[in-house]
Scaffold this motif. Structure first.
Motif, mmCIF file in Angstrom:
data_model
loop_
_atom_site.group_PDB
_atom_site.id
_atom_site.type_symbol
_atom_site.label_atom_id
_atom_site.label_comp_id
_atom_site.label_asym_id
_atom_site.label_seq_id
_atom_site.Cartn_x
_atom_site.Cartn_y
_atom_site.Cartn_z
ATOM 1 N N TRP A 40 -3.120 4.450 7.399
ATOM 2 C CA TRP A 40 -2.827 5.172 6.161
ATOM 3 C C TRP A 40 -1.769 4.385 5.395
ATOM 4 C CZ3 TRP A 40 -3.514 7.199 10.908
ATOM 5 C CH2 TRP A 40 -4.488 8.193 11.068
ATOM 6 N N PRO A 41 -1.864 4.216 4.095
ATOM 7 C CA PRO A 41 -3.046 4.528 3.295
ATOM 8 C C PRO A 41 -4.173 3.554 3.636
ATOM 9 C CG PRO A 41 -1.463 3.322 1.971
ATOM 10 C CD PRO A 41 -0.789 3.603 3.278
ATOM 11 N N PRO A 42 -5.404 3.894 3.315
ATOM 12 C CA PRO A 42 -6.535 3.019 3.660
ATOM 13 C C PRO A 42 -6.555 1.770 2.786
ATOM 14 C CG PRO A 42 -7.279 4.870 2.325
ATOM 15 C CD PRO A 42 -5.839 5.134 2.645
ATOM 16 N N PRO A 43 -7.270 0.723 3.221
ATOM 17 C CA PRO A 43 -7.421 -0.486 2.412
ATOM 18 C C PRO A 43 -8.027 -0.152 1.047
ATOM 19 C CG PRO A 43 -8.247 -0.823 4.638
ATOM 20 C CD PRO A 43 -7.976 0.636 4.499
ATOM 21 N N PRO A 44 -7.704 -0.899 0.005
ATOM 22 C CA PRO A 44 -6.956 -2.169 0.028
ATOM 23 C C PRO A 44 -5.448 -2.021 -0.074
ATOM 24 C CG PRO A 44 -7.755 -1.741 -2.179
ATOM 25 C CD PRO A 44 -8.253 -0.597 -1.337
ATOM 26 N N GLN A 45 -4.936 -0.793 -0.007
ATOM 27 C CA GLN A 45 -3.496 -0.594 -0.075
ATOM 28 C C GLN A 45 -2.826 -1.112 1.196
ATOM 29 O OE1 GLN A 45 -2.385 3.371 -1.960
ATOM 30 N NE2 GLN A 45 -4.490 3.804 -1.297
ATOM 31 N N THR A 46 -1.545 -1.415 1.104
ATOM 32 C CA THR A 46 -0.798 -1.888 2.263
ATOM 33 C C THR A 46 -0.613 -0.762 3.259
ATOM 34 O OG1 THR A 46 0.416 -3.453 0.876
ATOM 35 C CG2 THR A 46 1.360 -2.948 3.028
ATOM 36 N N PRO A 47 -1.067 -0.923 4.498
ATOM 37 C CA PRO A 47 -0.957 0.155 5.489
ATOM 38 C C PRO A 47 0.492 0.388 5.905
ATOM 39 C CG PRO A 47 -1.783 -1.821 6.530
ATOM 40 C CD PRO A 47 -1.750 -2.110 5.057
ATOM 41 N N PHE A 300 8.369 12.491 -2.122
ATOM 42 C CA PHE A 300 7.157 12.331 -1.313
ATOM 43 C C PHE A 300 6.637 10.904 -1.405
ATOM 44 C CE2 PHE A 300 2.479 12.268 -1.209
ATOM 45 C CZ PHE A 300 2.265 12.721 0.080
ATOM 46 N N LEU A 301 6.275 10.336 -0.242
ATOM 47 C CA LEU A 301 5.767 8.968 -0.182
ATOM 48 C C LEU A 301 4.311 8.893 0.252
ATOM 49 C CD1 LEU A 301 8.808 7.229 1.586
ATOM 50 C CD2 LEU A 301 8.300 7.276 -0.871
ATOM 51 N N LEU A 302 3.973 9.625 1.324
ATOM 52 C CA LEU A 302 2.656 9.444 1.946
ATOM 53 C C LEU A 302 2.430 10.586 2.927
ATOM 54 C CD1 LEU A 302 0.201 7.477 2.656
ATOM 55 C CD2 LEU A 302 1.699 6.506 4.410
ATOM 56 N N ASP A 303 1.162 10.892 3.203
ATOM 57 C CA ASP A 303 0.857 11.783 4.320
ATOM 58 C C ASP A 303 -0.249 11.170 5.167
ATOM 59 O OD1 ASP A 303 -1.501 12.253 2.930
ATOM 60 O OD2 ASP A 303 -0.970 14.264 2.304
ATOM 61 N N PHE A 304 -0.341 11.612 6.412
ATOM 62 C CA PHE A 304 -1.428 11.151 7.278
ATOM 63 C C PHE A 304 -1.908 12.306 8.127
ATOM 64 C CE2 PHE A 304 2.454 10.232 9.642
ATOM 65 C CZ PHE A 304 2.166 10.604 10.940
ATOM 66 N N GLY A 305 -3.201 12.256 8.467
ATOM 67 C CA GLY A 305 -3.851 13.323 9.212
ATOM 68 C C GLY A 305 -4.535 14.311 8.287
ATOM 69 N N GLN A 342 1.943 4.559 14.762
ATOM 70 C CA GLN A 342 2.970 3.526 14.624
ATOM 71 C C GLN A 342 3.328 3.362 13.159
ATOM 72 O OE1 GLN A 342 4.457 1.281 17.149
ATOM 73 N NE2 GLN A 342 5.826 1.053 15.385
ATOM 74 N N TYR A 343 4.640 3.432 12.876
ATOM 75 C CA TYR A 343 5.090 3.096 11.517
ATOM 76 C C TYR A 343 5.105 1.586 11.388
ATOM 77 C CZ TYR A 343 8.237 2.048 7.674
ATOM 78 O OH TYR A 343 8.787 1.513 6.528
ATOM 79 N N LEU A 344 4.469 1.078 10.363
ATOM 80 C CA LEU A 344 4.338 -0.355 10.156
ATOM 81 C C LEU A 344 5.343 -0.809 9.094
ATOM 82 C CD1 LEU A 344 0.446 -0.435 9.983
ATOM 83 C CD2 LEU A 344 1.866 -1.010 11.956
ATOM 84 N N LYS A 345 6.308 -1.591 9.518
ATOM 85 C CA LYS A 345 7.279 -2.133 8.573
ATOM 86 C C LYS A 345 6.645 -3.257 7.764
ATOM 87 C CE LYS A 345 11.227 -0.970 11.489
ATOM 88 N NZ LYS A 345 12.426 -1.469 12.190
ATOM 89 N N GLU A 346 7.352 -3.739 6.791
ATOM 90 C CA GLU A 346 6.813 -4.762 5.877
ATOM 91 C C GLU A 346 6.281 -5.988 6.621
ATOM 92 O OE1 GLU A 346 6.301 -4.838 2.724
ATOM 93 O OE2 GLU A 346 7.294 -3.032 2.027
#
Length: 353
Positions: A40-47, A300-305, A342-346
């Motif tokens: 999340w977010p799905p491609p082509p955005q940066t996960p 608010f930044l993002l949600d998942f699930g 997993q939170y994915l850093k830059e």
């Protein structure tokens, strides 16, 4: 008659052992192909969030079941040992080796030892059984702190699940729920008293409480969960005020954010709360079946699930915890499992392991 039954059962065991199909090894070509990476977010955005795995019981961490137990389960048509599966996982905590889960559905606490592939269960304190374990926290020495909302106390256990002590009592609490600890203190949310009680971690003595029933700054209306970040700030889900409140370690009000609604960033039935290494705030909402992420200012930044039982989907998520490696553990209560993300850093690369 008894001897005949025994001989018949023994014959069945031998027959099943002889006819059993060998288990597939990890290298077996009969295994299904690896699933695509879920982000999340799905491609082509940066996960930013990646699904890792789920744990429903000891079999998911490689705990071995004896051949005799497998055979008996097969004879009587039992797919799982009811004493080992999670019925309603609620609170969750994790360290470098273990995942700890409160399960009010089975009146117990599950400990999944990922390193030793062991599964431990805690069911009772000194003189009484657990009834409704809700919050859980573990210190650096491996001491577990569990709040029981019906027993109206916090119970402490050692690393092997042996009872150590009680903190608070039915005179201290009305309905203790969320719990957080630092080096010196234990913070316990009392949902029905609309405040947070603070105890000395060393002696277990009461120090002070903060909050009262209301909707002003620092007031609460059925608070539920609490977490503490690396800087010592406390984050509390003030559920029926539909907001998150932030305090310093002495209970002084810092800030708040959130409102009731059904849009992105709104709250409906907020539950667990956690903070990652970069200060992002995660809130599980049991009505939306999702986890929402906010920045330090509450934007608010993002949600998942989303609602469902597939990987990455949830039904009635409750507790949430984030470890030092930014792994996110979500108690997916209705689906009877812990989901790990997993939170994915830059600079963190995706992986599918």
């Amino acid at each position: 008659m008894i001897h005949a039954i025994r001989y018949t059962l023994y014959a069945l065991i031998i027959l099943i052992i002889g006819c059993a199909t060998p288990e597939l090894s990890p290298q077996s070509s009969a295994l299904s192909p690896q699933l695509p990476v879920l982000v999340w977010p799905p491609p082509p955005q940066t996960p930013r969030i990646q699904y890792v795995r789920s744990i429903s019981g000891p079999q998911d961490i490689g705990t071995k079941v004896s051949w005799f137990k497998k055979t008996i389960n097969a004879i009587f048509g039992k797919e799982d040992d009811m004493e080992e599966i999670m019925l309603r996982p609620y609170g969750v905590f994790a360290d470098s080796e273990r995942i700890y889960v409160t399960d009010p559905g089975s009146n117990s606490v599950h400990i999944f030892d990922m390193k030793e592939k062991r599964h431990l269960i805690i069911r009772n304190g000194k003189k009484e059984n657990l009834i409704s374990p809700i919050g859980i926290a573990v210190d650096k020495n491996g001491e577990l702190y569990v709040s029981d909302s019906v027993l109206k106390k916090v119970l402490s256990f050692d690393r092997e699940g042996k009872y150590l002590r009680e903190i608070g009592s039915s005179q201290s609490f009305i309905r203790p729920t969320g719990i957080a600890i630092d080096e010196e203190r234990i913070y316990v949310v009392d949902t029905h008293a609309h405040h947070v009680l603070v105890f000395s971690k060393k002696e277990g003595t009461f120090l002070f409480h903060f909050g009262k029933h209301g909707n002003g700054k620092g007031d609460f209306n059925y608070p539920t969960h609490i977490c503490i970040d690396k800087n010592g700030f406390l984050y509390i889900t003030d559920s029926m005020n539909f907001r998150v409140q932030i305090f310093d370690r002495d209970g002084n009000f810092i800030s708040t954010f959130g409102k009731h609604g059904d849009g992105s960033g709104d709250f409906s039935k907020s539950k667990g709360i956690a903070v990652d290494s970069e200060g992002h705030i995660y809130v599980a909402d049991a009505h939306f079946d999702t986890v929402q992420i906010f920045d330090k200012a509450g934007n608010f930044l993002l949600d998942f699930g989303k609602t469902g039982s597939e990987e990455g989907q949830m039904v009635l998520p409750s507790g949430i915890f984030i470890d030092e490696q930014d792994r996110i553990y979500v108690a997916d209560s209705y689906n009877r499992r812990i989901q790990i993300f997993q939170y994915l850093k830059e600079k963190k690369e995706l992986n599918s392991k």
